[in-house]
Scaffold this active site. Structure first.
Site, mmCIF file in Angstrom:
data_model
loop_
_atom_site.group_PDB
_atom_site.id
_atom_site.type_symbol
_atom_site.label_atom_id
_atom_site.label_comp_id
_atom_site.label_asym_id
_atom_site.label_seq_id
_atom_site.Cartn_x
_atom_site.Cartn_y
_atom_site.Cartn_z
ATOM 1 C CD GLU A 47 -8.300 3.090 -11.026
ATOM 2 O OE1 GLU A 47 -8.545 2.410 -11.068
ATOM 3 O OE2 GLU A 47 -6.615 3.285 -11.908
ATOM 4 N N GLY B 163 -9.042 -3.883 -11.771
ATOM 5 C CA GLY B 163 -7.854 -4.337 -12.322
ATOM 6 C C GLY B 163 -8.164 -5.850 -12.102
ATOM 7 N N GLY B 164 -7.290 -6.044 -11.124
ATOM 8 C CA GLY B 164 -6.580 -7.330 -10.888
ATOM 9 C C GLY B 164 -8.109 -8.813 -10.491
ATOM 10 C CD GLU C 115 -0.941 0.097 -12.637
ATOM 11 O OE1 GLU C 115 -1.024 -0.317 -13.900
ATOM 12 O OE2 GLU C 115 -1.855 -0.334 -11.905
ATOM 13 N N GLY D 41 -4.686 -2.612 -6.500
ATOM 14 C CA GLY D 41 -3.571 -4.178 -6.385
ATOM 15 C C GLY D 41 -3.206 -4.448 -4.571
ATOM 16 C CE LYS E 155 -4.707 -2.312 -13.914
ATOM 17 N NZ LYS E 155 -4.160 -1.828 -12.043
ATOM 18 C CG ASN F 44 -6.403 -1.215 -16.069
ATOM 19 O OD1 ASN F 44 -6.102 -2.164 -17.640
ATOM 20 N ND2 ASN F 44 -6.345 -0.293 -15.389
ATOM 21 C CB SER G 258 -8.356 -3.348 -3.913
ATOM 22 O OG SER G 258 -7.212 -3.809 -3.653
ATOM 23 C CG HIS H 20 -3.929 4.230 -14.686
ATOM 24 N ND1 HIS H 20 -3.735 2.808 -13.401
ATOM 25 C CD2 HIS H 20 -4.902 2.688 -14.491
ATOM 26 C CE1 HIS H 20 -3.372 1.883 -13.185
ATOM 27 N NE2 HIS H 20 -4.657 1.773 -13.290
HETATM 28 P P1 13P Z 1 -6.783 -3.485 -8.963
HETATM 29 O O1 13P Z 1 -8.538 -3.874 -8.854
HETATM 30 O O2 13P Z 1 -6.261 -4.535 -9.050
HETATM 31 O O3 13P Z 1 -6.608 -2.560 -7.737
HETATM 32 O O4 13P Z 1 -6.527 -2.101 -9.878
HETATM 33 C C1 13P Z 1 -6.959 -1.801 -10.236
HETATM 34 C C2 13P Z 1 -7.023 -0.327 -11.263
HETATM 35 O O5 13P Z 1 -6.097 0.244 -11.372
HETATM 36 C C3 13P Z 1 -7.797 -0.125 -12.338
HETATM 37 O O6 13P Z 1 -7.294 0.268 -13.071
#
Ligand code: 13P
Length: 248
Positions: free
Chosen positions: A165, A229-230, A95, A171, A10, A8, A208, A93
């Site tokens: 999640e 994510g990151g 967010e 994050g 983002k 992802n 994470s 999600h």
């Molecule tokens: P991180 O891997 O940056 O913690 O993000 C997870 C996420 O929200 C994937 O959708």
């Protein structure tokens, strides 16, 4: 069993940055035992899909509307996603819920519309830190699933993947322990099996995930992969996560 590793991105990467990323990625490897899915921003979907032709990696969106077209300024429909080369879409999600006020009911409508356009769904669920501290995470997640999937037919579940999640792990670098993640993924599977009579649902862990913790997570029998994510924004790091899944 092969794992599912979804990225992802983002709100990161311009189309030219995505093309560069995809070239670097493909220089390392094109075909995967695991299911690799990239979910870049809308503006990068078409160019990434074109770039990944010939690779086994797939493309997904990070959101979509519940109608195929119409007067919805600024929105992207599931039909557009599919036609741009996406086979998947992330919906629900945290967010989107936190910053764009998406409700479980709205997410349910989006899931219905995306399924009707032959997209596979990565449906996210998870508790916040406060809910975890009160130890009510199981009921929070069960309510999210029940309220979101209430109009989904049993035969549609085969095109839905759930991503667990925990919001407090997204994050933050504070990943849940592999044992805790396993317990939650198993709880979700048992719930779906008992209530929808569907024993094949895949459940990913997200929050994470890094090359350093991927292997221990992937060793768990009920964790079918990760939503990253990151760490997916770095080609080397993401490839290490994929390799961790493929070497289990
Ligand atoms: P991180 O891997 O940056 O913690 O993000 C997870 C996420 O929200 C994937 O959708």
């Amino acid at each position: 069993m092969s794992k599912i590793i979804a990225a992802n991105f983002k709100m990161n990467q311009t189309p030219s940055e995505t093309i560069k990323y995809a070239s670097e990625f493909l220089n390392k490897k094109q075909n995967f035992k695991s299911k690799v899915i990239f979910c870049p921003p809308f503006t990068s979907i078409y160019c990434m899909a074109e770039k990944l032709k010939g690779s086994t990696a797939k493309i997904g969106g990070q959101n979509c509307h519940f109608k195929n077209s119409g007067a919805f300024t600024g929105e992207i429909s599931p039909k557009m996603l599919k036609n741009s080369g996406a086979d998947y879409v992330i919906l629900g999600h945290s967010e989107r819920k936190t910053y764009f006020d998406e409700s479980n009911e709205l997410i349910g409508e989006k899931i219905k519309a995306a399924l009707a356009n032959n997209l596979h769904i990565i449906f996210c669920v998870g508790e916040n830190e406060n809910e975890r501290m009160q130890n009510i995470q199981n009921s929070v997640i069960i309510n999210q699933i029940k309220n979101t999937l209430k109009n989904i037919e049993k035969n549609e579940l085969k095109n839905i993947i759930i991503a667990y999640e925990p919001i407090w792990a997204i994050g933050t670098g504070k990943a849940i322990s592999p044992e805790q993640a396993e317990e939650m993924c198993k709880m979700i599977k048992d719930f779906i099996n008992k209530n929808y009579n569907h024993g094949q649902i895949k459940v990913l862990y997200g929050g994470s995930v890094k090359s350093g913790n991927a292997k221990d997570l992937f060793k768990m029998p009920n964790i079918d992969g990760a939503l990253v994510g990151g760490a997916s924004l770095d080609v080397e790091e993401f490839m290490k996560i994929i390799n961790a899944a493929e070497n289990i």
